[in-house]
Design an enzyme around this catalytic site. Structure first.
Site, short mmCIF file in Angstrom:
data_model
loop_
_atom_site.label_atom_id
_atom_site.label_comp_id
_atom_site.label_asym_id
_atom_site.label_seq_id
_atom_site.Cartn_x
_atom_site.Cartn_y
_atom_site.Cartn_z
N SER A 64 0.85 -1.19 0.00
CA SER A 64 0.00 0.00 0.00
C SER A 64 0.88 1.24 0.00
O SER A 64 2.01 1.22 0.50
CB SER A 64 -0.89 0.02 1.24
OG SER A 64 -1.52 1.28 1.40
N TYR A 97 -1.61 -0.76 10.23
CA TYR A 97 -1.73 -1.04 8.80
C TYR A 97 -0.44 -0.66 8.06
O TYR A 97 0.07 -1.43 7.24
CB TYR A 97 -2.92 -0.27 8.22
CG TYR A 97 -3.24 -0.58 6.78
CD1 TYR A 97 -3.87 -1.77 6.43
CD2 TYR A 97 -2.94 0.33 5.77
CE1 TYR A 97 -4.18 -2.05 5.11
CE2 TYR A 97 -3.25 0.06 4.45
CZ TYR A 97 -3.88 -1.13 4.12
OH TYR A 97 -4.18 -1.40 2.81
N ALA A 98 0.11 0.51 8.37
CA ALA A 98 1.35 0.96 7.74
C ALA A 98 2.50 0.01 8.05
O ALA A 98 3.31 -0.31 7.17
CB ALA A 98 1.69 2.38 8.19
N ALA A 99 2.56 -0.43 9.31
CA ALA A 99 3.63 -1.37 9.69
C ALA A 99 3.52 -2.67 8.92
O ALA A 99 4.52 -3.23 8.45
CB ALA A 99 3.58 -1.63 11.19
N SER A 100 2.30 -3.16 8.76
CA SER A 100 2.11 -4.43 8.05
C SER A 100 2.47 -4.31 6.58
O SER A 100 3.09 -5.20 6.00
CB SER A 100 0.66 -4.91 8.20
OG SER A 100 -0.25 -4.08 7.49
#
Length: 246
Positions: free
Chosen positions: A141, A154-157
């Site tokens: 993403s 979410y950003a980490a994933s």
């Protein structure tokens, strides 16, 4: 059709980007294995694709459970003979400011978005190694590249998925397997439709193309990365974001 006799396994295939990828690869000639946890939605997608003449095999699995992942992978190979393309697309959000974020929401997002890709890659690679061919495309993403307010989990994933892909690409390249990432920006899907109007407006203001992307526009890039034309491309991140982040 460029993918005649190919088999693709797509996770998160019951809607949105995953559904569009399955349809695009299917229309190009590939048989498609549709994996999702949402049984009813998955069945409807499989029925629709089958009505278009696409060979579609729906399989229900929780991507966070390696036993289930291994089971559906083996079933797909038994029924279709092989897996040429793996598209790790399954993803969820549980947005919150970090100080308010529940531990279970952090763990679940990392488990689905990142561990799910690990589980399926590990399961499918055993087969790809034996055939000495494979294309793995992980759907990251723009948030994994630039971060986003209220989306630390979410950003980490999604950032982790990029590091995972680059590392794996180095490991499997000698076996004729490529691993790449697609990093969509704001794509009009059921997931993004749930965002508040003010958030959508703010996103639109920072997108130079002044429109949201379509799932099929991500699917086109995935199709290219699976093609013979992309045989010398590996360990890369292809952004599909309308210029939102450069």
């Amino acid at each position: 059709m460029i993918f005649t006799k190919r088999v693709a396994l797509i996770t998160g295939a019951s809607q949105g980007i995953g559904e569009a990828i399955a349809e695009e690869l299917g229309r190009a000639g590939s048989a498609v294995v549709l994996v999702d946890i949402q049984r009813d939605k998955l069945g409807k997608v499989a029925e629709r694709l089958s009505s278009e003449g696409i060979k579609a095999l729906p399989l229900v699995a929780d991507v966070t459970r390696f036993d289930q992942v291994n089971e559906v992978t083996e079933k797909a190979i038994r029924e279709l003979g092989k897996i040429d393309f793996l598209i790790n697309n399954a993803g969820i959000t549980r947005d919150s400011l970090l100080l308010r974020m529940k531990e279970e929401d952090w763990d679940l997002v990392l488990a689905v978005n990142l561990k799910g890709a690990f589980n399926f890659s590990r399961a499918v690679l055993k087969h790809m190694f034996s055939t000495r061919f494979g294309r793995i495309v992980n759907v990251s993403s723009v948030v994994g590249l630039m971060g986003n307010f209220g989306q630390a989990n979410y950003a980490a994933s999604k950032a982790g998925l990029i590091g995972f892909s680059k590392s794996l690409a180095r490991e499997v390249a000698p076996r004729g397997i490529t691993v790449n990432c697609v990093a969509p920006g704001y794509i009009a899907t059921q997931m993004t439709e749930k965002l508040p109007d003010e958030v959508k407006k703010a996103f639109l203001e920072i997108i130079p193309m002044k429109r949201f992307g379509l799932p099929v526009e991500v699917a086109w890039v995935v199709k290219f990365l699976c093609s013979d034309e992309a045989a010398y491309i590996t360990g890369q991140v292809i952004s599909v974001n309308g210029g939102m982040y450069m």
